[in-house]
Design a protein around this motif. Structure first.
Motif, PDB file in Angstrom:
ATOM      1  N   GLY A 144     -11.920 -23.118   6.933  1.00  0.00           N
ATOM      2  CA  GLY A 144     -13.260 -23.336   7.455  1.00  0.00           C
ATOM      3  C   GLY A 144     -13.248 -23.542   8.960  1.00  0.00           C
ATOM      4  O   GLY A 144     -14.105 -23.021   9.683  1.00  0.00           O
ATOM      5  N   LYS A 145     -12.260 -24.272   9.452  1.00  0.00           N
ATOM      6  CA  LYS A 145     -12.136 -24.491  10.900  1.00  0.00           C
ATOM      7  C   LYS A 145     -11.834 -23.173  11.606  1.00  0.00           C
ATOM      8  O   LYS A 145     -12.411 -22.871  12.651  1.00  0.00           O
ATOM      9  CB  LYS A 145     -11.050 -25.516  11.201  1.00  0.00           C
ATOM     10  N   GLU A 146     -10.944 -22.383  11.023  1.00  0.00           N
ATOM     11  CA  GLU A 146     -10.600 -21.092  11.627  1.00  0.00           C
ATOM     12  C   GLU A 146     -11.811 -20.161  11.671  1.00  0.00           C
ATOM     13  O   GLU A 146     -12.013 -19.441  12.647  1.00  0.00           O
ATOM     14  CB  GLU A 146      -9.441 -20.444  10.867  1.00  0.00           C
ATOM     15  N   LYS A 147     -12.645 -20.197  10.641  1.00  0.00           N
ATOM     16  CA  LYS A 147     -13.853 -19.371  10.612  1.00  0.00           C
ATOM     17  C   LYS A 147     -14.812 -19.787  11.735  1.00  0.00           C
ATOM     18  O   LYS A 147     -15.393 -18.947  12.415  1.00  0.00           O
ATOM     19  CB  LYS A 147     -14.526 -19.495   9.245  1.00  0.00           C
ATOM     20  N   LEU A 148     -14.952 -21.098  11.941  1.00  0.00           N
ATOM     21  CA  LEU A 148     -15.794 -21.590  13.035  1.00  0.00           C
ATOM     22  C   LEU A 148     -15.228 -21.173  14.394  1.00  0.00           C
ATOM     23  O   LEU A 148     -15.972 -20.792  15.291  1.00  0.00           O
ATOM     24  CB  LEU A 148     -15.918 -23.112  12.976  1.00  0.00           C
ATOM     25  N   GLU A 149     -13.906 -21.248  14.539  1.00  0.00           N
ATOM     26  CA  GLU A 149     -13.274 -20.847  15.795  1.00  0.00           C
ATOM     27  C   GLU A 149     -13.511 -19.365  16.082  1.00  0.00           C
ATOM     28  O   GLU A 149     -13.746 -18.980  17.228  1.00  0.00           O
ATOM     29  CB  GLU A 149     -11.778 -21.172  15.773  1.00  0.00           C
ATOM     30  N   GLN A 150     -13.469 -18.540  15.043  1.00  0.00           N
ATOM     31  CA  GLN A 150     -13.742 -17.105  15.217  1.00  0.00           C
ATOM     32  C   GLN A 150     -15.196 -16.863  15.628  1.00  0.00           C
ATOM     33  O   GLN A 150     -15.473 -16.051  16.511  1.00  0.00           O
ATOM     34  CB  GLN A 150     -13.432 -16.341  13.919  1.00  0.00           C
ATOM     35  N   GLU A 151     -16.124 -17.591  14.985  1.00  0.00           N
ATOM     36  CA  GLU A 151     -17.529 -17.451  15.351  1.00  0.00           C
ATOM     37  C   GLU A 151     -17.747 -17.879  16.801  1.00  0.00           C
ATOM     38  O   GLU A 151     -18.463 -17.209  17.560  1.00  0.00           O
ATOM     39  CB  GLU A 151     -18.420 -18.279  14.423  1.00  0.00           C
ATOM     40  N   LEU A 152     -17.115 -18.977  17.198  1.00  0.00           N
ATOM     41  CA  LEU A 152     -17.241 -19.465  18.572  1.00  0.00           C
ATOM     42  C   LEU A 152     -16.724 -18.433  19.568  1.00  0.00           C
ATOM     43  O   LEU A 152     -17.377 -18.143  20.574  1.00  0.00           O
ATOM     44  CB  LEU A 152     -16.486 -20.786  18.730  1.00  0.00           C
ATOM     45  N   GLU A 153     -15.579 -17.854  19.278  1.00  0.00           N
ATOM     46  CA  GLU A 153     -15.006 -16.836  20.155  1.00  0.00           C
ATOM     47  C   GLU A 153     -15.945 -15.633  20.268  1.00  0.00           C
ATOM     48  O   GLU A 153     -16.174 -15.113  21.363  1.00  0.00           O
ATOM     49  CB  GLU A 153     -13.634 -16.393  19.626  1.00  0.00           C
ATOM     50  N   TYR A 154     -16.528 -15.195  19.150  1.00  0.00           N
ATOM     51  CA  TYR A 154     -17.473 -14.074  19.159  1.00  0.00           C
ATOM     52  C   TYR A 154     -18.699 -14.402  20.012  1.00  0.00           C
ATOM     53  O   TYR A 154     -19.136 -13.587  20.832  1.00  0.00           O
ATOM     54  CB  TYR A 154     -17.893 -13.715  17.726  1.00  0.00           C
ATOM     55  N   LEU A 155     -19.253 -15.600  19.801  1.00  0.00           N
ATOM     56  CA  LEU A 155     -20.448 -15.977  20.556  1.00  0.00           C
ATOM     57  C   LEU A 155     -20.180 -16.025  22.053  1.00  0.00           C
ATOM     58  O   LEU A 155     -20.992 -15.570  22.854  1.00  0.00           O
ATOM     59  CB  LEU A 155     -20.972 -17.336  20.078  1.00  0.00           C
ATOM     60  N   LYS A 156     -19.018 -16.565  22.430  1.00  0.00           N
ATOM     61  CA  LYS A 156     -18.695 -16.706  23.856  1.00  0.00           C
ATOM     62  C   LYS A 156     -18.315 -15.374  24.500  1.00  0.00           C
ATOM     63  O   LYS A 156     -18.701 -15.116  25.640  1.00  0.00           O
ATOM     64  CB  LYS A 156     -17.544 -17.702  24.043  1.00  0.00           C
ATOM     65  N   SER A 157     -17.560 -14.554  23.808  1.00  0.00           N
ATOM     66  CA  SER A 157     -17.029 -13.339  24.439  1.00  0.00           C
ATOM     67  C   SER A 157     -17.906 -12.107  24.250  1.00  0.00           C
ATOM     68  O   SER A 157     -17.881 -11.207  25.082  1.00  0.00           O
ATOM     69  CB  SER A 157     -15.617 -13.046  23.920  1.00  0.00           C
ATOM     70  N   VAL A 158     -18.698 -12.047  23.188  1.00  0.00           N
ATOM     71  CA  VAL A 158     -19.496 -10.856  22.916  1.00  0.00           C
ATOM     72  C   VAL A 158     -20.995 -11.150  23.021  1.00  0.00           C
ATOM     73  O   VAL A 158     -21.706 -10.541  23.822  1.00  0.00           O
ATOM     74  CB  VAL A 158     -19.167 -10.269  21.520  1.00  0.00           C
ATOM     75  N   LYS A 159     -21.461 -12.066  22.208  1.00  0.00           N
ATOM     76  CA  LYS A 159     -22.912 -12.305  22.095  1.00  0.00           C
ATOM     77  C   LYS A 159     -23.513 -12.780  23.412  1.00  0.00           C
ATOM     78  O   LYS A 159     -24.594 -12.330  23.796  1.00  0.00           O
ATOM     79  CB  LYS A 159     -23.175 -13.311  20.977  1.00  0.00           C
TER      80      LYS A 159
END
Length: 158
Positions: free
Chosen positions: A13-28
């Protein structure tokens, strides 16, 4: 000073949140900035719905980034050793049948940060999880649901 809320979660669950955070910061974030730039080129911002929409999306993205960063910072990882095989606890996968008609359901009880009912993951704060906590295989439990109270029998705990 306010006490920070702890977010219990699995390592996955933590890793999934970290992936979402990375996507939001780098792409979105970059996509939204580009939308704002394009909308500004349309001229008058006071009547520019594209600009307003892009600014609203930017606020949402920034708010989500802040929320995820807080969840990660205050995460408490639930390990296999902390999970009980005998009783329902955080991290347990519980299968039960609804009484008397025998409809079988399986849920994994996770922290609120990683709850996803469509994947069978329910929050430890949910009424179903709270009703099941501490019970064992074979126990009959009254479970509170939004549709009312139901009786269940626990079949397995993993």
């Amino acid at each position: 000073m306010a006490i920070e809320k702890v977010f219990p979660m699995t390592q996955a669950g933590k890793e999934k949140l970290e992936q979402e955070l990375e996507y939001l910061k780098s792409v979105k974030r970059k996509e939204v900035v580009e939308r704002i730039k394009i909308a500004r080129s349309f001229g008058d911002l006071s009547e520019n719905s594209e600009y307003d929409s892009a600014k609203e999306e930017q606020a949402f993205v920034e708010g989500r980034i802040t929320t995820i960063e807080n969840m990660i910072r205050n995460a408490k990882i639930i390990t296999e050793a902390e999970m009980s095989a005998d009783t329902v606890s955080l991290g347990s996968s519980v299968t039960f049948i609804e009484l008397p008609n025998g409809e079988e359901e399986t849920y994994t009880i996770v922290g609120s940060a990683e709850a996803d009912p469509f994947e069978g993951k329910i929050s430890n704060d949910s009424p179903i999880a709270k009703s099941l906590f501490g019970h064992r295989v074979g126990d009959e439990v009254k479970v509170q649901t939004p549709g009312g109270e139901m009786d269940v029998r626990i079949i397995t705990i993993k």
